[in-house]
Design a protein around this motif. Structure first.
Motif, PDB file in Angstrom:
ATOM      1  N   THR A 256       0.809  -1.213   0.000  1.00  0.00           N
ATOM      2  CA  THR A 256       0.000   0.000   0.000  1.00  0.00           C
ATOM      3  C   THR A 256       0.849   1.272   0.000  1.00  0.00           C
ATOM      4  O   THR A 256       0.372   2.338  -0.395  1.00  0.00           O
ATOM      5  CB  THR A 256      -0.938   0.020   1.215  1.00  0.00           C
ATOM      6  OG1 THR A 256      -0.158  -0.129   2.414  1.00  0.00           O
ATOM      7  CG2 THR A 256      -1.953  -1.100   1.142  1.00  0.00           C
ATOM      8  N   GLU A 257       2.101   1.160   0.453  1.00  0.00           N
ATOM      9  CA  GLU A 257       2.950   2.346   0.527  1.00  0.00           C
ATOM     10  C   GLU A 257       3.989   2.410  -0.598  1.00  0.00           C
ATOM     11  O   GLU A 257       4.360   3.482  -1.039  1.00  0.00           O
ATOM     12  CB  GLU A 257       3.695   2.362   1.875  1.00  0.00           C
ATOM     13  CG  GLU A 257       2.800   2.592   3.070  1.00  0.00           C
ATOM     14  CD  GLU A 257       2.203   3.986   3.065  1.00  0.00           C
ATOM     15  OE1 GLU A 257       2.829   4.909   2.492  1.00  0.00           O
ATOM     16  OE2 GLU A 257       1.105   4.162   3.620  1.00  0.00           O
ATOM     17  N   ARG A 258       4.426   1.244  -1.059  1.00  0.00           N
ATOM     18  CA  ARG A 258       5.555   1.222  -1.977  1.00  0.00           C
ATOM     19  C   ARG A 258       5.279   2.006  -3.256  1.00  0.00           C
ATOM     20  O   ARG A 258       6.092   2.806  -3.696  1.00  0.00           O
ATOM     21  CB  ARG A 258       5.914  -0.218  -2.327  1.00  0.00           C
ATOM     22  CG  ARG A 258       7.093  -0.312  -3.274  1.00  0.00           C
ATOM     23  CD  ARG A 258       7.502  -1.734  -3.550  1.00  0.00           C
ATOM     24  NE  ARG A 258       6.398  -2.542  -4.040  1.00  0.00           N
ATOM     25  CZ  ARG A 258       6.565  -3.781  -4.531  1.00  0.00           C
ATOM     26  NH1 ARG A 258       7.770  -4.304  -4.551  1.00  0.00           N
ATOM     27  NH2 ARG A 258       5.551  -4.455  -4.960  1.00  0.00           N
ATOM     28  N   TYR A 259       4.106   1.772  -3.843  1.00  0.00           N
ATOM     29  CA  TYR A 259       3.838   2.398  -5.131  1.00  0.00           C
ATOM     30  C   TYR A 259       3.574   3.891  -5.003  1.00  0.00           C
ATOM     31  O   TYR A 259       3.630   4.637  -5.967  1.00  0.00           O
ATOM     32  CB  TYR A 259       2.666   1.688  -5.812  1.00  0.00           C
ATOM     33  CG  TYR A 259       2.973   0.235  -6.066  1.00  0.00           C
ATOM     34  CD1 TYR A 259       4.103  -0.130  -6.792  1.00  0.00           C
ATOM     35  CD2 TYR A 259       2.168  -0.770  -5.547  1.00  0.00           C
ATOM     36  CE1 TYR A 259       4.422  -1.457  -6.995  1.00  0.00           C
ATOM     37  CE2 TYR A 259       2.475  -2.101  -5.755  1.00  0.00           C
ATOM     38  CZ  TYR A 259       3.596  -2.445  -6.476  1.00  0.00           C
ATOM     39  OH  TYR A 259       3.899  -3.764  -6.672  1.00  0.00           O
ATOM     40  N   ARG A 260       3.279   4.327  -3.790  1.00  0.00           N
ATOM     41  CA  ARG A 260       3.158   5.769  -3.566  1.00  0.00           C
ATOM     42  C   ARG A 260       4.532   6.410  -3.428  1.00  0.00           C
ATOM     43  O   ARG A 260       4.737   7.570  -3.766  1.00  0.00           O
ATOM     44  CB  ARG A 260       2.337   6.036  -2.308  1.00  0.00           C
ATOM     45  CG  ARG A 260       2.021   7.517  -2.069  1.00  0.00           C
ATOM     46  CD  ARG A 260       1.143   7.662  -0.852  1.00  0.00           C
ATOM     47  NE  ARG A 260       1.841   7.293   0.367  1.00  0.00           N
ATOM     48  CZ  ARG A 260       2.648   8.124   1.032  1.00  0.00           C
ATOM     49  NH1 ARG A 260       2.871   9.349   0.583  1.00  0.00           N
ATOM     50  NH2 ARG A 260       3.229   7.732   2.140  1.00  0.00           N
ATOM     51  N   LEU A 261       5.493   5.619  -2.955  1.00  0.00           N
ATOM     52  CA  LEU A 261       6.824   6.146  -2.701  1.00  0.00           C
ATOM     53  C   LEU A 261       7.776   5.970  -3.876  1.00  0.00           C
ATOM     54  O   LEU A 261       8.676   6.778  -4.079  1.00  0.00           O
ATOM     55  CB  LEU A 261       7.437   5.447  -1.470  1.00  0.00           C
ATOM     56  CG  LEU A 261       6.740   5.724  -0.133  1.00  0.00           C
ATOM     57  CD1 LEU A 261       7.353   4.845   0.947  1.00  0.00           C
ATOM     58  CD2 LEU A 261       6.867   7.181   0.240  1.00  0.00           C
ATOM     59  N   ILE A 262       7.597   4.917  -4.666  1.00  0.00           N
ATOM     60  CA  ILE A 262       8.540   4.645  -5.763  1.00  0.00           C
ATOM     61  C   ILE A 262       7.784   4.463  -7.066  1.00  0.00           C
ATOM     62  O   ILE A 262       7.132   3.453  -7.278  1.00  0.00           O
ATOM     63  CB  ILE A 262       9.394   3.387  -5.477  1.00  0.00           C
ATOM     64  CG1 ILE A 262       8.620   2.373  -4.622  1.00  0.00           C
ATOM     65  CG2 ILE A 262      10.700   3.722  -4.883  1.00  0.00           C
ATOM     66  CD1 ILE A 262       9.398   1.105  -4.373  1.00  0.00           C
ATOM     67  N   LEU A 263       7.881   5.455  -7.919  1.00  0.00           N
ATOM     68  CA  LEU A 263       7.172   5.389  -9.189  1.00  0.00           C
ATOM     69  C   LEU A 263       7.769   4.333 -10.107  1.00  0.00           C
ATOM     70  O   LEU A 263       7.079   3.756 -10.944  1.00  0.00           O
ATOM     71  CB  LEU A 263       7.221   6.764  -9.872  1.00  0.00           C
ATOM     72  CG  LEU A 263       6.539   7.896  -9.089  1.00  0.00           C
ATOM     73  CD1 LEU A 263       6.682   9.203  -9.859  1.00  0.00           C
ATOM     74  CD2 LEU A 263       5.075   7.583  -8.854  1.00  0.00           C
TER      75      LEU A 263
END
Length: 280
Positions: A256-263
Motif C-alpha cells: 500500500t505504501e511502496r507504489y506511492r513512494l517509488i514510481l
C-alpha cells in the motif's frame, strides 16, 4: 443436580425452571463481563457453510456423539442458546412432555445432526439435546450426515469468526495458491484478506501487461507468490520491517505504501529507510 422428589411431573417442571435460570444468569454474566453478544448464540448451519464453502455431504449413519460438540442448528430457531438452554418459556410444554416420557422409561429416538469438522448442528432433536444436557448426560445417539467444506471449521467460536472465514474463502478463490504457499498467507484482521486480494489482482494486471498475454487466476497467483511476495518478504525480514505482524500483513503494508513512494517500482536503501521510519 437436586435430588428427585419422587414425583416425575414435578421433577421435570423443576428441571426446566433450573435450566431457564442458568440461561438467564449466563446472559447476565455475559453483559457484566462485556463479552461479545454472540458468544452464547446458537450457530446456524447455513451461515457456517456460506462462510466455509460447501463441497458435498455423505451419510455416516447412527453414531454416539458428545453433547458438548453440538453447537448449532439447521433451522433458524432461537429457542435455545449455544448450550441448548431454553431462551424463553415458549418451549416449556414440549420440553417437559419429552422429559417426562424419558423419566418414565419410554424409548427416545436418536436425533439427526450434520457434522462439519468436529462441530455438530441439530436438524431434528433440539429438545432432546436440551433435556440430555440438563440431566447431566455426556453423549447422545444421533444419525450423522457429514458435510465437506472448502475451509476447515477450526477456530469458529461465534458469528464473528464466520466473517473471518468468509473473507478467507473469498481470498482463496481470488488467489488460488497451492496448499503450502496458502498456509503462509495469514492475517489477523479479516478485511486484510480483501485488501491483499486487491493487491494481488493489481500486481497480476501489471504482470499481464508486461507479458502481453492473458493469464488465469491460478497462474497469476503462482507468479505473484514467487516473483513478488517471497522476494519482498525476504527483503523486509533483512531490513527488520516485519516486526510482530504476520508476513502477509507486513507485505500488505509495503504494497500500500511502496507504489506511492517509488514510481519506478524499484527498491533502494533510501526507500527501505523511508518505509522503516513510517512503520515505526
Amino acid at each position: 443436580m437436586p435430588a428427585d422428589t419422587g414425583f416425575p411431573r414435578s421433577d421435570v417442571e423443576n428441571d426446566f425452571l433450573r435450566v431457564r435460570r442458568r440461561q438467564v444468569l449466563a446472559r447476565m454474566v455475559q453483559r457484566l463481563r462485556r463479552a461479545p453478544d454472540d458468544v452464547n448464540v446458537i450457530l446456524p448451519l447455513d451461515e457456517v457453510l456460506a462462510a466455509l464453502g460447501r463441497r458435498g455431504e455423505r451419510r455416516l449413519g447412527l453414531q454416539t456423539i458428545r453433547l458438548d460438540s453440538i453447537v448449532g442448528t439447521v433451522d433458524s430457531t432461537r429457542d435455545f442458546d449455544r448450550k441448548f438452554r431454553p431462551t424463553s418459556g415458549r418451549v416449556r410444554e414440549r420440553w417437559e412432555r419429552l422429559a417426562l416420557a424419558q423419566r418414565r422409561g419410554e424409548p427416545i429416538p436418536p436425533i439427526d445432526v450434520y457434522r462439519v469438522g468436529d462441530l455438530y448442528f441439530v436438524e431434528d432433536g433440539h429438545h432432546r439435546v436440551s433435556i440430555a444436557l440438563a440431566s447431566g448426560a455426556k453423549t447422545i445417539e444421533a444419525y450423522v450426515t457429514e458435510v465437506d467444506t472448502e475451509l476447515p471449521p477450526s477456530g469458529i467460536r461465534g458469528h464473528r469468526d464466520l466473517l473471518f472465514k468468509s473473507y478467507e474463502r473469498i481470498f482463496r478463490e481470488r488467489v488460488p495458491l497451492g496448499g503450502p504457499a496458502m498456509a503462509k498467507i495469514t492475517v489477523t484482521d479479516p478485511w486484510s484478506y480483501a485488501e491483499l486480494g486487491e493487491a494481488v489482482e493489481a500486481w497480476g494486471f501489471r504482470w499481464m501487461q508486461d507479458q502481453r498475454r492473458f493469464a488465469d487466476r491460478a497462474e497469476v497467483a503462482g507468479h505473484w507468490y514467487t516473483e513478488e511476495y517471497q522476494p519482498v518478504v525476504r527483503l523486509m525480514r533483512s531490513a527488520g520491517l516485519v516486526g510482530d505482524s504476520t508476513e502477509a500483513e507486513a507485505y500488505l503494508r509495503v504494497a500500500t505504501e511502496r507504489y506511492r513512494l517509488i514510481l519506478a517500482h524499484e527498491w533502494s536503501d533510501e526507500i527501505v529507510e523511508r518505509l522503516r521510519d513510517k512503520i515505526r
